[in-house]
Motif scaffolding. Sequence first.
Motif, PDB file in Angstrom:
ATOM      1  N   ASP A  19      -6.882   6.839  -1.913  1.00  0.00           N
ATOM      2  CA  ASP A  19      -6.119   5.727  -1.344  1.00  0.00           C
ATOM      3  C   ASP A  19      -7.123   4.671  -0.884  1.00  0.00           C
ATOM      4  N   LYS A  44      -3.524  -4.382  -0.287  1.00  0.00           N
ATOM      5  CA  LYS A  44      -4.192  -5.267   0.685  1.00  0.00           C
ATOM      6  C   LYS A  44      -5.073  -6.360   0.067  1.00  0.00           C
ATOM      7  N   GLY A  66       0.826  -1.205   0.000  1.00  0.00           N
ATOM      8  CA  GLY A  66       0.000   0.000   0.000  1.00  0.00           C
ATOM      9  C   GLY A  66       0.857   1.251   0.000  1.00  0.00           C
ATOM     10  N   SER A  67       1.929   1.225   0.767  1.00  0.00           N
ATOM     11  CA  SER A  67       2.813   2.391   0.850  1.00  0.00           C
ATOM     12  C   SER A  67       3.390   2.730  -0.520  1.00  0.00           C
TER      13      SER A  67
END
Length: 449
Positions: free
Chosen positions: A254, A283, A112-113
């Motif tokens: 996001d 995720k 995700g980052s």
Amino acid sequence: MNLADKDHRHLWHPFTQMQSWGGTPPLIIERGEGCYLIDIEGRHYLDGVSSLWVTVHGHRCAEIDEAVRAQLGRMAHSTLLGLSHPPAIELAAELASLAPEGLTRVFYSDSGSTAVEVALKMAFQYWQLRGRPAKRHFIALREAYHGDTLGAVSVGGIELFHRIFHPLLFDVLRVAAPHAYRCAAEPSGHGPEACAAHCLAELAELLAARSPDLAALILEPRVQGAAGMLVHPPGYLAEVARLCRAHQVLLICDEVATGFGRTGPMFSCQAEDVRPDLLALAKGLTGGYLPLAATLATEEIYEAFLGEKERTFFHGHTYTGNPLACVAALASLQRMRDRQLLPWAEARAVTLSRLLAEQLASHPAVGQIRQLGLMVGVELVADRASRRPYPPALALGARVCQAARAHGVLLRPLGDVLVLMPPLAITDDQLGHLVSAARQALDAVLSGL
Ligand code: PLP
């Protein structure tokens, strides 16, 4: 040396104060089966937070297992730098067809980052390439969490996690999150609509003043997960999108936490018919199987990068678009369709809401229950009337989650907010177990204070 000793001697766990980790034997998970995780002693635990918000169908899902096995029979990895492969191609087409209209280009990464990092860099470079170099700043919500790489931390706003890194970060403009229960502008609290109106007015003012300097606004659409499951009032997201468009500021959604049906629709922004310019996914993308992330961009953004060498997007990770992860994602999406998982999860969200109302809503230590689809935060307070929190040193949320293990449920809190985020495939009976375990664990801890 047994496993626990080796863990204590060699493992450095994420987001964990290792000073206290060594005091007790770790819970070591060996297997998974449906919505359960099983430890090395054979004890079963309901996976109440989807193994950190990733598991969609449960563990050991036959179709995904088979897809990964079949891909292992072909190859485990080949790069996307200068080459392509069928799983990455098929998945890109699939994601483009599922995403809000206009998001046609898929750029892979692995968490995700990094999906967020890619979106930030694309937004920045887009305006440079468009001949608007001053448009280089970002707006983010005050309590945002977008991951742990330095760009993602820059747009994050969780003081405890991020304070230490301030000297390394770029400046970001902040606007208040529409969180009426703990409204910064009106500490005594006012309604969600008034709170949203206040936050939107602040944003409109900032955009009017600064849009020539602004590249993009980033937010988690409709619910901020790590900030404490802050559910935004309906309509807030659509208005943010309208304001961004009106001021020529890109919108980055996001959906690392909210994507793949967690809030109801496939992507949370679709509930308000919002079409972001950039969409970050991770995720649940692989059903919770393998690390894979994607940043989707519009054709307009993509086209700005075409031309001479200097216009290239110079970014990529070694395992970008790993084929095993891509086939897991394809199999997960296929199974979501085959099993009609979104309507299933929507019905489970109704059950969950009823169980929470019956068993937790009137509990004297529960200040507020916030739910969107299968994302739930139960905020614990020392005093309901004044909304006074418990002293942080008590670590009540963590203690309740620890106590839930004795009832066969794995939970992980966000401070004193208990998070319930089960796999989408959970059953009503399992939801009953989840909520009653949370209730019993809460009572057990409070009675021992
Ligand atoms: N964005 C959001 C909204 C998240 O909830 C998270 C993780 O919880 C991230 C980004 C970072 O994802 P990862 O931990 O995969 O880097």
